[in-house]
Design a protein around this motif. Structure first.
Motif, mmCIF file in Angstrom:
data_model
loop_
_atom_site.group_PDB
_atom_site.id
_atom_site.type_symbol
_atom_site.label_atom_id
_atom_site.label_comp_id
_atom_site.label_asym_id
_atom_site.label_seq_id
_atom_site.Cartn_x
_atom_site.Cartn_y
_atom_site.Cartn_z
ATOM 1 N N UNK A 25 2.474 6.768 -6.950
ATOM 2 C CA UNK A 25 1.445 7.359 -7.813
ATOM 3 C C UNK A 25 1.045 8.767 -7.383
ATOM 4 N N UNK A 26 1.039 9.029 -6.090
ATOM 5 C CA UNK A 26 0.446 10.270 -5.595
ATOM 6 C C UNK A 26 1.454 11.315 -5.129
ATOM 7 N N UNK A 27 2.742 10.980 -5.079
ATOM 8 C CA UNK A 27 3.752 11.946 -4.653
ATOM 9 C C UNK A 27 4.863 12.028 -5.691
ATOM 10 N N UNK A 28 5.772 12.962 -5.470
ATOM 11 C CA UNK A 28 6.886 13.101 -6.419
ATOM 12 C C UNK A 28 8.086 12.244 -6.024
ATOM 13 N N UNK A 29 7.861 11.225 -5.219
ATOM 14 C CA UNK A 29 8.954 10.334 -4.811
ATOM 15 C C UNK A 29 9.754 9.761 -5.983
ATOM 16 N N UNK A 30 9.110 9.411 -7.139
ATOM 17 C CA UNK A 30 9.892 8.805 -8.215
ATOM 18 C C UNK A 30 10.668 9.806 -9.075
ATOM 19 N N UNK A 31 10.435 11.105 -8.939
ATOM 20 C CA UNK A 31 11.047 12.086 -9.821
ATOM 21 C C UNK A 31 12.543 12.226 -9.542
ATOM 22 N N UNK B 277 0.824 -1.214 0.000
ATOM 23 C CA UNK B 277 0.000 0.000 0.000
ATOM 24 C C UNK B 277 0.855 1.260 0.000
ATOM 25 N N UNK B 278 1.864 1.295 0.868
ATOM 26 C CA UNK B 278 2.620 2.525 1.052
ATOM 27 C C UNK B 278 3.336 2.947 -0.227
ATOM 28 N N UNK B 279 4.001 2.002 -0.885
ATOM 29 C CA UNK B 279 4.725 2.373 -2.105
ATOM 30 C C UNK B 279 3.777 2.659 -3.256
ATOM 31 N N UNK B 280 2.619 2.016 -3.277
ATOM 32 C CA UNK B 280 1.649 2.324 -4.323
ATOM 33 C C UNK B 280 1.138 3.750 -4.165
ATOM 34 N N UNK B 281 0.828 4.136 -2.939
ATOM 35 C CA UNK B 281 0.371 5.508 -2.680
ATOM 36 C C UNK B 281 1.483 6.498 -3.022
ATOM 37 N N UNK B 282 2.678 6.225 -2.546
ATOM 38 C CA UNK B 282 3.782 7.173 -2.690
ATOM 39 C C UNK B 282 4.220 7.312 -4.143
#
Length: 898
Positions: free
Chosen positions: A108-114, A101-106
């Motif tokens: 898709x919904x945050x700029x964590x992957x940028x 859940x945590x990585x799916x939320x992060x």
């Protein structure tokens, strides 16, 4: 509230008080909610009866602590270190790394992957500084903070995009920076490209044509790239270990782990945790970053946009939220539009929009909001040919926050002051300087229900009693005008959760008492008469204002529902109210006083703030909540990336494939017909540029920001710095102990204590009481409240009392280099010394309500504090500084306390 705005998009509470009842864990930090927000606290207790864990993190053991499951004492001013320790623990925990859940939320919904530019350097690499720091100007250049391949934000006029430059003087520079991102805004515009083209055809060139979206930065959805946001955040907080946090804050290692584990166990698909905070977070030199650190943590835990989750910003008093929405702030226009600035290149409307409008996200519509505001204010005088009278708008050229006003008054720069519902002689920082500054004005207007200290300073103050000020030598002409009480006037309150509720007048005010609308309306009428033949710029400004509000009643009060209609917005041709901000245009055909309030009066005579029908979900028919009547902000995140509820237990808003629209218990804070799998075409603008799984509509890419490339003056990531005055150094960054960009006021009448100054060994924090209100003007004059809390006091531990030979009830004097204050000693176990880096540090607590007027009197806590600010919010630091304490008195026996 730029801390929430910079990371989430809006500077307002993300959730409601009622939603706390659905929380599985509630952390109250920076607030004594049970005593200062008792009405809202009942929802905390409701959650507790349903099994939620309540945690109170605060230096004092209060009624909130007594009703919590866990109380965590900490040293004032170290909140960010504690939050950073929780973040570090969460990111390294088995649960966070094993629950998808945590990585799916992060992801898709945050700029964590940028991916961030390789030029960026963190505080861990530069001993407490981020890359781009200019030590001479005490400011950052944000060029290296950008994502890979992205240009630096525009720097019009050579000034920082972020607003004002941190300064060593009483002036600053005000311009763009994320005042746009501190806004509170809605959504609902269609995602369809053909509709965007149609809208463009209806707008006045060339505003929307000026902004061109850039290619998106590279991403790594695995979160493994060393320069992706996630890895940068993880490295940034890596040294915030439980052991180091204990040395900094005094929070025991095991207690910090308990808090982190409790949050982890109560966050996920089926559980949510909420944070509640108040001004004990905001009133620090790093207050914005403390709040933004909480937002970062809640994004990592997947709690934003979900029922029972989010962040509840507990505002300091009635309608303080409304006073930032339709602002009494110097650097904002209504709806969080930035105030035009001469130092940010805002010479024309075209240049203003070029600097402020975003090519993507909700702020793409800024021309609609700005032009409609100008039409509301200037009416027929605002035309396309004259830039909609933009030249008539005042342009700021420096820091005009209240902190900066104090030296300007003292130095004779500012000649006059209106005080409406404010008592700076007690409530202002460095109140000794405030009272002396008031004596240097030409005129002062005080509107209040009682003769407060600010109205009486010229003949009754500690300085007058000591002979430092002589009434016959004070040139200030003081006008004291009696004000109506709430029951004697109608209007609205916008409360802590952005909810607007109307209240009616019960009785007419007595005698010469009048409401604020009456005073401002009739003052405006007289000014328009005075300047009717004046063709100077100031005369044109006043003459052009629309001021034709109907009046009613015995005293010709302006009809506030007519004012509300202007705030809501209407079509110019026929005066018909608009139903939402989606109907606003930038061609001058609509007028709107505050775009985020559009929809509060969707049709003639229908005031939604009067609605009083509730239910056990969102209560959409109770009052009006901006934007667009949304109750939980960013609620697209209450569903998974495919649009399905994360769980049945936490269902709130979801995608209905049969209807082809978002539905649920709340108004979707998202384009209602944008499907979850929508992908923007190349070159898309506005909300069309956001994919269907990007909930944060106010931000350029729709992603919550773990890393802020622009929008905060003191760094893209929250960083622990010591308060400006601290008994100890910074264990994390010894070479950069304090905020390197905090605006300071270095002058002889505002001296600071050095870190570790042995003359001032104790930490002092100020706070509020249930029985009194802010600077005391409304409560110290009420007999039954004065009986409940009759005089000022300071809380000290039994251990400190024994060291200084102080008994409970003794007179004591608290002192700093700015001034002294006396009070009774309250010796109590509720406040205790803490071990900080192997050294025992004593703490003192002092309510700040008291003064020398009214029935309940006491030493003035703000005599002790200094002028020093947070660089983003320009809010003072009053919750953590250093002092000394001695047994005795300042005043002679039998005199009133000083």
């Amino acid at each position: 509230m730029p801390g929430l705005g910079a990371r989430l998009g809006r500077g307002g509470a993300t959730t409601t008080q009622q939603s706390l009842a659905d929380s599985d864990c509630i952390v109250i930090m920076g607030s004594n909610m049970a005593e200062n927000h008792p009405v809202g606290f009942r929802f905390v207790l409701k959650a507790k009866t349903k099994g939620a864990t309540i945690i109170h993190i605060d230096p004092r053991f209060s009624r909130t602590s007594a009703l919590a499951d866990i109380h965590v004492p900490l040293r004032p001013g170290t909140d960010l270190a504690v939050l950073g320790g929780i973040i570090n623990y969460v990111l390294n925990s088995e649960r966070w790394n094993s629950d998808p859940f945590f990585k799916e939320y992060v992801t898709h919904y945050t700029n964590a992957p940028l991916i961030v530019s390789e030029q960026f350097k963190d505080t861990e690499e530069l001993e407490g500084l981020f890359s781009g720091y200019d030590p001479e100007r005490r400011r950052y250049d944000t060029e290296t903070w950008q994502f890979a391949g992205q240009p630096a934000p525009a720097d019009p006029g050579g000034q920082p995009q972020a607003g004002f430059e941190p300064s060593r003087h009483a002036t600053g520079q005000t311009g763009e920076e994320g005042q746009a991102v501190t806004g509170d805004y809605g959504c609902g515009l269609s995602y369809r490209a053909e509709e965007a083209e149609q809208d463009h055809g209806q707008t006045a060139e060339p505003y929307s044509a000026q902004v061109v979206p850039h290619a998106p930065p590279p991403v790594d959805m695995t979160l493994q790239h060393p320069n992706c946001v996630f890895q940068i955040v993880k490295r940034h907080f890596a040294r915030y270990t439980p052991e180091l946090v204990e040395q900094i804050s005094g929070v025991p290692r095991d207690l910090l782990i308990t808090v982190a584990e409790t949050l982890l166990q109560n966050s996920g698909r089926d559980r949510t945790s909420a944070f509640c905070y108040a001004v004990a977070w905001t009133q620090h030199t790093i207050g914005t970053q403390i709040i933004s650190c909480c937002a970062l943590l809640q994004l990592l835990l997947g709690n934003i946009g979900r029922p029972g989750g989010g962040i509840l910003a507990l505002r300091g008093h009635a309608t303080i939220q409304g006073s930032t929405d339709i602002p009494t702030l110097y650097n904002l226009l209504p709806g969080y539009l930035p105030m035009p600035s001469t130092q940010a290149g805002h010479r024309s409307l075209r240049e203003y929009l070029a600097a402020e409008q975003s090519p993507t996200g909700m702020w793409f519509n800024m021309p609609r909001f700005m032009v409609s505001l100008l039409k509301a204010w200037y009416g027929d005088a605002a035309t396309p040919e004259n830039d909609f009278a933009y030249d008539l708008l005042p342009k700021i050229s420096g820091d005009y926050s209240f902190e900066a006003m104090i030296p300007m008054m003292a130095d004779g720069v500012m000649k006059g002051l209106f005080c409406l519902g404010q008592n700076p002689a007690v409530g202002g920082q460095n109140a000794v300087l405030v009272r002396k500054a008031l004596a240097n004005l030409d005129w002062l207007v005080v509107r209040d229900a009682y003769e407060i200290e600010t109205a009486a300073f010229w003949y009754d103050s500690p300085e007058v009693r000591r002979g430092e000020l002589r009434p016959e030598q004070i040139k200030t002409e003081v006008f004291f005008l009696p004000a109506a009480l709430p029951g004697e006037k109608e209007g609205s309150f916008t409360n802590t959760q952005r909810l607007v509720q109307w209240h009616d007048k019960a009785v007419d005010p007595p005698g010469d008492c009048r409401s604020e609308p009456w005073f401002l309306y009739h003052l405006g009428k007289r000014l328009k008469e005075l300047y009717q033949d004046d063709d100077t710029p100031k005369g044109r400004q006043i003459k052009a204002l629309t001021w034709d509000y109907p009046t009613k009643g015995l005293y010709d009060e302006p009809d506030l529902e007519a004012v509300l209609k202007e705030i809501n917005g209407f079509t110019v041709a026929d005066g018909k109210p608009v139903s939402s901000f989606r109907e606003l245009k930038d061609d001058g055909s609509t007028a709107c006083g505050c775009w985020i309030y559009s929809g509060i009066m969707p049709e003639e005579g229908y005031n939604r703030a009067r609605n009083r029908k509730g239910d056990d979900k969102a209560s959409l028919e109770w009052g009006f909540s901006w934007p667009n009547n949304v109750r939980i902000l960013y609620n697209r995140a209450s569903a998974d990336p495919q649009g399905r509820p994360w769980s049945e237990r936490k269902r709130w808003v979801w995608w209905d494939p049969e209807q082809g629209r978002w539905t649920g218990y709340d108004v979707p804070d998202f384009p209602v017909d944008k499907p979850p799998d929508y992908q923007p075409p190349e070159g898309a603008r506005g909300l069309d540029a956001h994919a269907g799984d990007k909930p944060f509509v106010m931000l350029p890419d729709g992603r919550g920001r773990l890393f802020v490339p622009s929008g905060l003056l003191d760094g893209p990531l929250p960083t622990h710095y010591e308060p400006w005055e601290s008994p100890v150094g910074n264990l994390l960054y010894p070479k950069t102990p304090r905020s390197p960009v905090a605006p300071i006021f270095e002058r002889p009448d505002n001296p600071y204590h050095e870190i570790g100054d042995p003359r001032f060994p104790y930490v002092i924090t100020t706070y509020r009481l249930t029985e009194h209100h802010t600077a005391g003007g409304m409560s110290r004059t009420v007999p039954w409240l004065a009986e409940l809390q009759p005089e000022g006091f300071v809380e000290i531990s039994p251990e400190l009392a024994a060291e200084l030979g102080i008994a409970n009830g003794d007179w004591v004097v608290v002192s700093t280099l700015r001034g002294e204050a006396e009070a009774r000693a309250l010796v109590t176990d509720r406040i205790q010394p803490l071990m900080i880096h192997g050294r025992k540090v004593h703490q003192i607590g002092m309510p700040w309500h008291f003064g020398y007027k009214g029935y309940a009197q006491g030493g003035i806590a703000n005599n002790l504090s200094a002028l020093i600010e947070d660089p983003n919010s320009r809010i003072h630091e009053a919750k953590a500084f250093t002092c000394n304490l001695r047994k005795g008195r300042i005043a002679r026996e039998g005199e009133r306390p000083l």
